[in-house]
Scaffold this motif. Structure first.
Motif, PDB file in Angstrom:
ATOM      1  N   SER A 111       0.825  -1.210   0.000  1.00 37.54           N
ATOM      2  CA  SER A 111       0.000   0.000   0.000  1.00 37.54           C
ATOM      3  C   SER A 111       0.856   1.255   0.000  1.00 37.54           C
ATOM      4  O   SER A 111       0.583   2.199  -0.753  1.00 37.54           O
ATOM      5  CB  SER A 111      -0.929   0.005   1.222  1.00 37.54           C
ATOM      6  OG  SER A 111      -1.820  -1.073   1.157  1.00 37.54           O
ATOM      7  N   MET A 112       1.883   1.284   0.831  1.00 37.54           N
ATOM      8  CA  MET A 112       2.764   2.454   0.873  1.00 37.54           C
ATOM      9  C   MET A 112       3.486   2.631  -0.466  1.00 37.54           C
ATOM     10  O   MET A 112       3.598   3.751  -0.962  1.00 37.54           O
ATOM     11  CB  MET A 112       3.770   2.346   2.019  1.00 37.54           C
ATOM     12  CG  MET A 112       3.136   2.522   3.384  1.00 37.54           C
ATOM     13  SD  MET A 112       2.258   4.086   3.598  1.00 37.54           S
ATOM     14  CE  MET A 112       3.632   5.221   3.640  1.00 37.54           C
ATOM     15  N   SER A 145      13.813   3.777  -1.874  1.00 32.70           N
ATOM     16  CA  SER A 145      14.347   4.375  -3.101  1.00 32.70           C
ATOM     17  C   SER A 145      13.251   5.157  -3.825  1.00 32.70           C
ATOM     18  O   SER A 145      13.501   6.224  -4.386  1.00 32.70           O
ATOM     19  CB  SER A 145      14.962   3.318  -4.016  1.00 32.70           C
ATOM     20  OG  SER A 145      13.974   2.485  -4.572  1.00 32.70           O
ATOM     21  N   ARG A 146      12.027   4.658  -3.799  1.00 34.38           N
ATOM     22  CA  ARG A 146      10.902   5.381  -4.404  1.00 34.38           C
ATOM     23  C   ARG A 146      10.600   6.651  -3.614  1.00 34.38           C
ATOM     24  O   ARG A 146      10.327   7.704  -4.194  1.00 34.38           O
ATOM     25  CB  ARG A 146       9.668   4.487  -4.452  1.00 34.38           C
ATOM     26  CG  ARG A 146       9.729   3.505  -5.585  1.00 34.38           C
ATOM     27  CD  ARG A 146       8.631   2.467  -5.470  1.00 34.38           C
ATOM     28  NE  ARG A 146       8.512   1.697  -6.686  1.00 34.38           N
ATOM     29  CZ  ARG A 146       9.427   0.872  -7.169  1.00 34.38           C
ATOM     30  NH1 ARG A 146      10.573   0.714  -6.539  1.00 34.38           N
ATOM     31  NH2 ARG A 146       9.221   0.201  -8.291  1.00 34.38           N
ATOM     32  N   LEU A 147      10.652   6.539  -2.298  1.00 33.88           N
ATOM     33  CA  LEU A 147      10.415   7.710  -1.456  1.00 33.88           C
ATOM     34  C   LEU A 147      11.480   8.778  -1.713  1.00 33.88           C
ATOM     35  O   LEU A 147      11.158   9.952  -1.884  1.00 33.88           O
ATOM     36  CB  LEU A 147      10.410   7.303   0.018  1.00 33.88           C
ATOM     37  CG  LEU A 147      10.091   8.398   1.019  1.00 33.88           C
ATOM     38  CD1 LEU A 147       8.683   8.935   0.810  1.00 33.88           C
ATOM     39  CD2 LEU A 147      10.254   7.874   2.436  1.00 33.88           C
ATOM     40  N   GLN A 148      12.731   8.369  -1.808  1.00 37.56           N
ATOM     41  CA  GLN A 148      13.807   9.320  -2.092  1.00 37.56           C
ATOM     42  C   GLN A 148      13.604  10.000  -3.438  1.00 37.56           C
ATOM     43  O   GLN A 148      13.814  11.207  -3.568  1.00 37.56           O
ATOM     44  CB  GLN A 148      15.161   8.616  -2.077  1.00 37.56           C
ATOM     45  CG  GLN A 148      15.667   8.337  -0.684  1.00 37.56           C
ATOM     46  CD  GLN A 148      17.008   7.634  -0.719  1.00 37.56           C
ATOM     47  OE1 GLN A 148      17.086   6.464  -1.051  1.00 37.56           O
ATOM     48  NE2 GLN A 148      18.048   8.368  -0.387  1.00 37.56           N
ATOM     49  N   GLN A 149      13.223   9.235  -4.448  1.00 27.90           N
ATOM     50  CA  GLN A 149      12.980   9.812  -5.767  1.00 27.90           C
ATOM     51  C   GLN A 149      11.830  10.820  -5.693  1.00 27.90           C
ATOM     52  O   GLN A 149      11.891  11.884  -6.301  1.00 27.90           O
ATOM     53  CB  GLN A 149      12.654   8.729  -6.784  1.00 27.90           C
ATOM     54  CG  GLN A 149      12.387   9.294  -8.168  1.00 27.90           C
ATOM     55  CD  GLN A 149      11.920   8.246  -9.148  1.00 27.90           C
ATOM     56  OE1 GLN A 149      11.433   7.186  -8.760  1.00 27.90           O
ATOM     57  NE2 GLN A 149      12.063   8.542 -10.420  1.00 27.90           N
ATOM     58  N   ALA A 150      10.791  10.485  -4.925  1.00 29.81           N
ATOM     59  CA  ALA A 150       9.609  11.342  -4.846  1.00 29.81           C
ATOM     60  C   ALA A 150       9.871  12.629  -4.064  1.00 29.81           C
ATOM     61  O   ALA A 150       9.419  13.698  -4.464  1.00 29.81           O
ATOM     62  CB  ALA A 150       8.447  10.571  -4.213  1.00 29.81           C
ATOM     63  N   VAL A 151      10.610  12.536  -2.961  1.00 29.37           N
ATOM     64  CA  VAL A 151      10.765  13.715  -2.104  1.00 29.37           C
ATOM     65  C   VAL A 151      12.070  14.463  -2.332  1.00 29.37           C
ATOM     66  O   VAL A 151      12.193  15.617  -1.941  1.00 29.37           O
ATOM     67  CB  VAL A 151      10.620  13.374  -0.602  1.00 29.37           C
ATOM     68  CG1 VAL A 151       9.276  12.747  -0.322  1.00 29.37           C
ATOM     69  CG2 VAL A 151      11.745  12.500  -0.103  1.00 29.37           C
TER      70      VAL A 151
END
Length: 118
Positions: free
Chosen positions: A61-62, A98-104
């Motif tokens: 979900s996250m 890694s997705r969170l880093q790309q997004a933020v």
């Protein structure tokens, strides 16, 4: 009623998903998560607050929330008491972080007194 923004906690996301699943079964849970994906602005407070490894459903979900919101350029804020992406990676794993880093883009640490104690 159309929401312009939602402020929730990480645990609130999954508590409400479970409540919706009890009312409407899996479709209720999916509708709840889709609302979080589509709302124009989302703030997820206390990311990783439990310190425990999330369930497979929570991880998926996250990942979905982060991916979909980023892909559709929706404003998303995350807060955490952890000190780095590496700390969060211990909870979520490299794939999601890694997705969170790309997004933020970057991790911004804000120090100061806990306003809840005043």
């Amino acid at each position: 009623r159309k929401h312009k923004g939602v402020w929730t906690t990480e645990m609130g996301i999954f508590r409400e998903a479970q409540a919706q699943a009890l009312v409407d079964g899996p479709p209720g849970r999916v509708r709840h998560l889709q609302r979080l994906i589509r709302v124009p602005a989302l703030l997820i407070d206390d990311l990783g607050a439990s310190g425990r490894k999330p369930s497979e459903f929570q991880l998926a979900s996250m990942r979905d929330i982060i991916d979909e919101r980023h892909s559709n350029q929706r404003v998303t804020f995350f807060t955490t008491n952890h000190n780095s992406f590496a700390d969060l990676e211990q909870i979520y794993g490299a794939h999601i972080i890694s997705r969170l880093q790309q997004a933020v883009g970057k991790f911004i640490r804000l120090d100061g007194p806990d306003r809840r104690l005043f």
